[in-house]
Write a protein that holds these residues in place. Structure first.
Motif, PDB file in Angstrom:
ATOM      1  N   ILE A  84      24.442  20.396 -14.899  1.00  0.00           N
ATOM      2  CA  ILE A  84      25.056  21.535 -15.730  1.00  0.00           C
ATOM      3  C   ILE A  84      25.415  22.768 -14.546  1.00  0.00           C
ATOM      4  CG2 ILE A  84      22.382  22.518 -15.455  1.00  0.00           C
ATOM      5  CD1 ILE A  84      22.617  23.208 -18.232  1.00  0.00           C
ATOM      6  N   MET A 109      28.370  13.681 -28.462  1.00  0.00           N
ATOM      7  CA  MET A 109      28.316  15.041 -28.393  1.00  0.00           C
ATOM      8  C   MET A 109      26.776  15.344 -28.562  1.00  0.00           C
ATOM      9  SD  MET A 109      31.350  16.955 -30.243  1.00  0.00           S
ATOM     10  CE  MET A 109      31.469  16.094 -31.683  1.00  0.00           C
ATOM     11  N   LEU A 110      26.164  14.703 -29.312  1.00  0.00           N
ATOM     12  CA  LEU A 110      24.738  14.940 -29.037  1.00  0.00           C
ATOM     13  C   LEU A 110      24.012  14.457 -28.044  1.00  0.00           C
ATOM     14  CD1 LEU A 110      23.917  13.437 -32.781  1.00  0.00           C
ATOM     15  CD2 LEU A 110      23.745  16.048 -32.031  1.00  0.00           C
ATOM     16  N   VAL A 136      29.506  12.710 -21.102  1.00  0.00           N
ATOM     17  CA  VAL A 136      28.232  11.872 -20.998  1.00  0.00           C
ATOM     18  C   VAL A 136      28.472  11.114 -19.748  1.00  0.00           C
ATOM     19  CG1 VAL A 136      26.802  10.002 -21.935  1.00  0.00           C
ATOM     20  CG2 VAL A 136      27.543  11.933 -23.366  1.00  0.00           C
ATOM     21  N   ARG A 176      31.006  12.119 -32.139  1.00  0.00           N
ATOM     22  CA  ARG A 176      29.829  13.092 -32.626  1.00  0.00           C
ATOM     23  C   ARG A 176      28.466  12.289 -31.782  1.00  0.00           C
ATOM     24  NH1 ARG A 176      32.192  12.565 -38.480  1.00  0.00           N
ATOM     25  NH2 ARG A 176      33.491  14.274 -38.293  1.00  0.00           N
ATOM     26  N   LEU A 219      22.118  18.491 -21.552  1.00  0.00           N
ATOM     27  CA  LEU A 219      22.433  19.921 -21.270  1.00  0.00           C
ATOM     28  C   LEU A 219      20.951  20.650 -21.526  1.00  0.00           C
ATOM     29  CD1 LEU A 219      25.485  21.084 -22.940  1.00  0.00           C
ATOM     30  CD2 LEU A 219      25.078  21.356 -20.481  1.00  0.00           C
ATOM     31  N   ALA A 220      20.148  20.487 -22.602  1.00  0.00           N
ATOM     32  CA  ALA A 220      19.179  20.941 -22.948  1.00  0.00           C
ATOM     33  C   ALA A 220      17.923  20.436 -21.895  1.00  0.00           C
ATOM     34  CB  ALA A 220      18.655  20.626 -24.271  1.00  0.00           C
ATOM     35  N   GLN A 221      17.852  19.288 -21.419  1.00  0.00           N
ATOM     36  CA  GLN A 221      16.917  18.746 -20.529  1.00  0.00           C
ATOM     37  C   GLN A 221      17.053  19.338 -19.333  1.00  0.00           C
ATOM     38  OE1 GLN A 221      16.185  14.549 -20.621  1.00  0.00           O
ATOM     39  NE2 GLN A 221      15.392  14.691 -18.676  1.00  0.00           N
ATOM     40  N   ALA A 234      25.356  14.482 -24.782  1.00  0.00           N
ATOM     41  CA  ALA A 234      25.858  15.838 -23.943  1.00  0.00           C
ATOM     42  C   ALA A 234      25.102  16.917 -24.134  1.00  0.00           C
ATOM     43  CB  ALA A 234      27.072  16.174 -23.951  1.00  0.00           C
ATOM     44  N   ALA A 235      24.602  17.253 -25.536  1.00  0.00           N
ATOM     45  CA  ALA A 235      23.800  18.294 -25.770  1.00  0.00           C
ATOM     46  C   ALA A 235      22.340  18.084 -25.265  1.00  0.00           C
ATOM     47  CB  ALA A 235      23.806  18.515 -27.161  1.00  0.00           C
ATOM     48  N   GLY A 236      21.981  16.818 -25.467  1.00  0.00           N
ATOM     49  CA  GLY A 236      20.423  16.543 -24.945  1.00  0.00           C
ATOM     50  C   GLY A 236      20.307  16.614 -23.479  1.00  0.00           C
TER      51      GLY A 236
END
Length: 137
Positions: A29, A112-113, A4, A109, A119-121, A115-117
């Motif tokens: 990304i 990680m959520l 993050v 955890r 990546l998705a954005q 960082a996933a957000g």
């Protein structure tokens, strides 16, 4: 948790970093594909050496393990204890250590959520996180 921070710092220092001649640009990304090829063997060697050392310290030699217990941990090894505590933050009390370890897992955890957000954005519209934060619309 560092991912993050890496997203934010990587985008903020874009074009002004001493790393890789400041040639890496764009949303975080896309940064991994812009890193020169010679960088990866060095990283893989360091990570591989560290993981091999950790495996030797933490796990019982497979030749000494009972057949029905593969991957047996050594008695003195605590998962997650990397023996790196320069500020003395690790509690001495085992119960306090378990509480601290649980907090660290929960924070990891959550990161990680996040960082996933990120990546998705960035995958959806190709804009960096900082660009989203500073844009008015």
């Amino acid at each position: 948790m560092l991912a993050v921070i890496g997203f934010l710092v990587g985008e903020k220092v874009e074009g002004s970093s001493f790393l890789f001649d400041a040639q890496i640009s764009g949303p975080a990304i896309t940064h991994i594909t812009q890193v020169p090829d010679g960088f990866w063997p060095v990283i893989i060697a360091f990570v591989g050496a560290y993981e091999a050392q950790r495996a030797q310290e933490g796990w019982v030699d497979p030749a000494d393990c009972p057949v029905d217990q593969p991957g047996l941990l050594k008695e003195e090894y605590a998962p997650g204890d990397l023996r790196f505590d320069p500020f003395g933050l690790m509690p001495e009390d085992p119960e306090e250590f378990d509480i601290m370890q649980t907090k660290e897992l929960q924070n990891g955890r959550l990161a990680m959520l996040a960082a996933a957000g990120f990546l998705a954005q960035e995958a959806v519209d190709g804009k960096g996180i900082i660009e989203h934060l500073t844009s008015s619309a």
